[in-house]
Write an enzyme that holds these catalytic residues in place. Structure first.
Site, PDB file in Angstrom:
ATOM      1  N   GLY A  11       0.817  -1.206   0.000  1.00 51.60           N
ATOM      2  CA  GLY A  11       0.000   0.000   0.000  1.00 51.60           C
ATOM      3  C   GLY A  11       0.853   1.258   0.000  1.00 51.60           C
ATOM      4  O   GLY A  11       2.087   1.200   0.082  1.00 51.60           O
ATOM      5  N   LEU A  13       1.192   3.763   2.254  1.00 50.49           N
ATOM      6  CA  LEU A  13       1.929   4.064   3.479  1.00 50.49           C
ATOM      7  C   LEU A  13       2.961   2.997   3.792  1.00 50.49           C
ATOM      8  O   LEU A  13       4.111   3.317   4.120  1.00 50.49           O
ATOM      9  CB  LEU A  13       0.956   4.225   4.654  1.00 50.49           C
ATOM     10  CG  LEU A  13       1.603   4.571   5.990  1.00 50.49           C
ATOM     11  CD1 LEU A  13       2.447   5.835   5.896  1.00 50.49           C
ATOM     12  CD2 LEU A  13       0.552   4.704   7.080  1.00 50.49           C
ATOM     13  N   TYR A  62      -8.740  -2.655   5.756  1.00 55.26           N
ATOM     14  CA  TYR A  62      -9.810  -2.683   4.747  1.00 55.26           C
ATOM     15  C   TYR A  62     -10.268  -1.244   4.596  1.00 55.26           C
ATOM     16  O   TYR A  62     -10.887  -0.678   5.497  1.00 55.26           O
ATOM     17  CB  TYR A  62     -10.953  -3.570   5.232  1.00 55.26           C
ATOM     18  CG  TYR A  62     -12.049  -3.787   4.199  1.00 55.26           C
ATOM     19  CD1 TYR A  62     -12.169  -4.992   3.525  1.00 55.26           C
ATOM     20  CD2 TYR A  62     -12.964  -2.773   3.902  1.00 55.26           C
ATOM     21  CE1 TYR A  62     -13.167  -5.188   2.578  1.00 55.26           C
ATOM     22  CE2 TYR A  62     -13.963  -2.965   2.954  1.00 55.26           C
ATOM     23  CZ  TYR A  62     -14.069  -4.165   2.299  1.00 55.26           C
ATOM     24  OH  TYR A  62     -15.051  -4.368   1.360  1.00 55.26           O
ATOM     25  N   TYR A 149     -16.724   1.475   8.071  1.00 54.93           N
ATOM     26  CA  TYR A 149     -15.264   1.614   8.077  1.00 54.93           C
ATOM     27  C   TYR A 149     -14.794   2.330   9.340  1.00 54.93           C
ATOM     28  O   TYR A 149     -13.888   1.855  10.047  1.00 54.93           O
ATOM     29  CB  TYR A 149     -14.813   2.373   6.825  1.00 54.93           C
ATOM     30  CG  TYR A 149     -13.374   2.804   6.864  1.00 54.93           C
ATOM     31  CD1 TYR A 149     -12.335   1.862   6.771  1.00 54.93           C
ATOM     32  CD2 TYR A 149     -13.029   4.147   6.994  1.00 54.93           C
ATOM     33  CE1 TYR A 149     -11.009   2.263   6.818  1.00 54.93           C
ATOM     34  CE2 TYR A 149     -11.701   4.550   7.034  1.00 54.93           C
ATOM     35  CZ  TYR A 149     -10.696   3.608   6.950  1.00 54.93           C
ATOM     36  OH  TYR A 149      -9.390   3.999   7.003  1.00 54.93           O
ATOM     37  N   LYS A 153     -12.552   0.688  12.448  1.00 56.05           N
ATOM     38  CA  LYS A 153     -11.232   1.255  12.771  1.00 56.05           C
ATOM     39  C   LYS A 153     -11.166   1.672  14.239  1.00 56.05           C
ATOM     40  O   LYS A 153     -10.133   1.520  14.897  1.00 56.05           O
ATOM     41  CB  LYS A 153     -10.920   2.436  11.860  1.00 56.05           C
ATOM     42  CG  LYS A 153     -10.636   2.064  10.407  1.00 56.05           C
ATOM     43  CD  LYS A 153      -9.389   1.192  10.256  1.00 56.05           C
ATOM     44  CE  LYS A 153      -8.120   1.971  10.502  1.00 56.05           C
ATOM     45  NZ  LYS A 153      -6.919   1.101  10.298  1.00 56.05           N
ATOM     46  N   TRP A 174      -7.283  11.431   4.199  1.00 53.31           N
ATOM     47  CA  TRP A 174      -7.078  11.859   2.812  1.00 53.31           C
ATOM     48  C   TRP A 174      -5.674  11.509   2.302  1.00 53.31           C
ATOM     49  O   TRP A 174      -4.921  12.363   1.835  1.00 53.31           O
ATOM     50  CB  TRP A 174      -7.333  13.352   2.687  1.00 53.31           C
ATOM     51  CG  TRP A 174      -8.708  13.795   3.089  1.00 53.31           C
ATOM     52  CD1 TRP A 174      -9.604  13.109   3.841  1.00 53.31           C
ATOM     53  CD2 TRP A 174      -9.335  15.051   2.770  1.00 53.31           C
ATOM     54  NE1 TRP A 174     -10.762  13.850   4.014  1.00 53.31           N
ATOM     55  CE2 TRP A 174     -10.626  15.042   3.363  1.00 53.31           C
ATOM     56  CE3 TRP A 174      -8.935  16.170   2.039  1.00 53.31           C
ATOM     57  CZ2 TRP A 174     -11.502  16.111   3.254  1.00 53.31           C
ATOM     58  CZ3 TRP A 174      -9.818  17.232   1.931  1.00 53.31           C
ATOM     59  CH2 TRP A 174     -11.084  17.200   2.529  1.00 53.31           C
TER      60      TRP A 174
END
Length: 304
Positions: A11, A13, A62, A149, A153, A174
């Site tokens: 991903g 990050l 996810y 979501y 989290k 973002w």
């Protein structure tokens, strides 16, 4: 500390975190779903025990916000229960853990009177939205997620806090980075086929450049100033203002029209206000991230 496990290496990050760790001389071990499937508790335990890292930075999640509304069980498994498994392993190994969370743990109404939401939405054409009235969320503010979501989290956050003393919970928003699709890429791609775009102007937050965030995360791992932090690039904008800046920097001539959230319905609700205070970073002598505008310029120059 020599060996650091990074989840979500493919991903945006995870990719930059591994690069930063390599730069500082760590043995960065990046894993993806092929190596450590987050839906499999036994596999998580086996991989973590086999690697036996000195620290873990958990970037994987996810993140398909709309799809999460229809895939609740999978979202809970990945964003909450897998986090619980990783935190338990970290406690057993007695190592610090960094968990990446999100602005979506908040309902986005701080500074907005619920009764005024319709009024906020319908004054856009008059350029009369009081986006400056949106108040910054602090780390101690009450959470109240408005979609699956965000809820999952936050459940992950709770597991980390309850299980592990040596933890960092880092809320971001973002996100954009070089190793994956993001809002900047989407805007530039759409601009190739269209003369104008409609972009939401009543949702406000801060872009987060993964190349800027990664060094901060490694700084945290090297310290013992544990806790919950907000870490985004400096400054705030709406998605419309974000898009305008992207096209200005990229030299793209396209008409961008500001629209309201109600004009672009989505499966999952999004918060109007994602402003998050970064004062806690400063108070604990951590670096803060540069202006989002400078970060956007850097990113676009790098991908040319």
């Amino acid at each position: 500390m020599k060996k650091v496990l990074v989840t979500g290496v493919n991903g945006q990050l995870g990719y930059d975190v591994v690069r930063e760790l390599d730069k500082r001389g760590y043995e960065a071990i990046g894993v993806d779903r092929e190596v450590m499937n987050l839906t499999n508790s036994e596999e998580i335990r086996r991989v973590m025990n086999d690697i036996s890292p000195d620290g873990v930075i958990h970037c994987a999640a996810y993140t398909a916000v709309d799809a999460a509304e229809d895939n609740i069980e999978l979202c809970e498994r990945v964003n909450a229960l897998a986090v619980k498994d990783i935190a338990k392993c970290a406690k057993y190994l007695d190592i610090p853990m960094i968990y990446i969370s999100t602005d979506y743990v908040f309902n986005g109404m701080k500074g907005i009177n619920q009764n005024d939401v319709d009024e906020v939405a319908y004054t856009i054409e008059d350029n009369n939205i009081c986006k400056e009235c949106y108040l910054e969320y602090t780390e101690d503010d009450k959470v109240n997620p408005i979609n699956v979501y965000g809820r999952t989290k936050y459940e992950g956050e709770r597991y980390v806090r309850d299980i592990l003393d040596k933890h960092y919970i880092v809320r971001i928003s973002w996100v954009f980075g070089e190793n994956g699709n993001n809002f900047i890429d989407t805007m530039l791609r759409l601009s190739k086929d269209r003369d104008e775009l409609n972009v939401i102007d009543d949702q406000v937050g801060s872009p987060t450049y993964t190349k800027d965030l990664a060094p901060l995360l490694v700084d945290m791992l090297e310290s013992d100033r544990y806790g919950t932090y907000h870490a985004t690039n400096d400054g705030y904008c709406s998605w419309y203002e974000f898009a305008k800046e992207i096209f200005d920097v990229a030299g793209v001539d396209i008409k961008v029209n500001p629209i309201t959230t109600d004009m672009y319905p989505t499966k999952a609700k999004r918060p109007f206000n994602s402003k998050m205070s970064k004062e806690k970073l400063k108070n604990n002598n951590f670096r803060t991230l540069r202006s989002w505008k400078i970060a956007v310029k850097d990113y676009i120059e790098n991908i040319k």
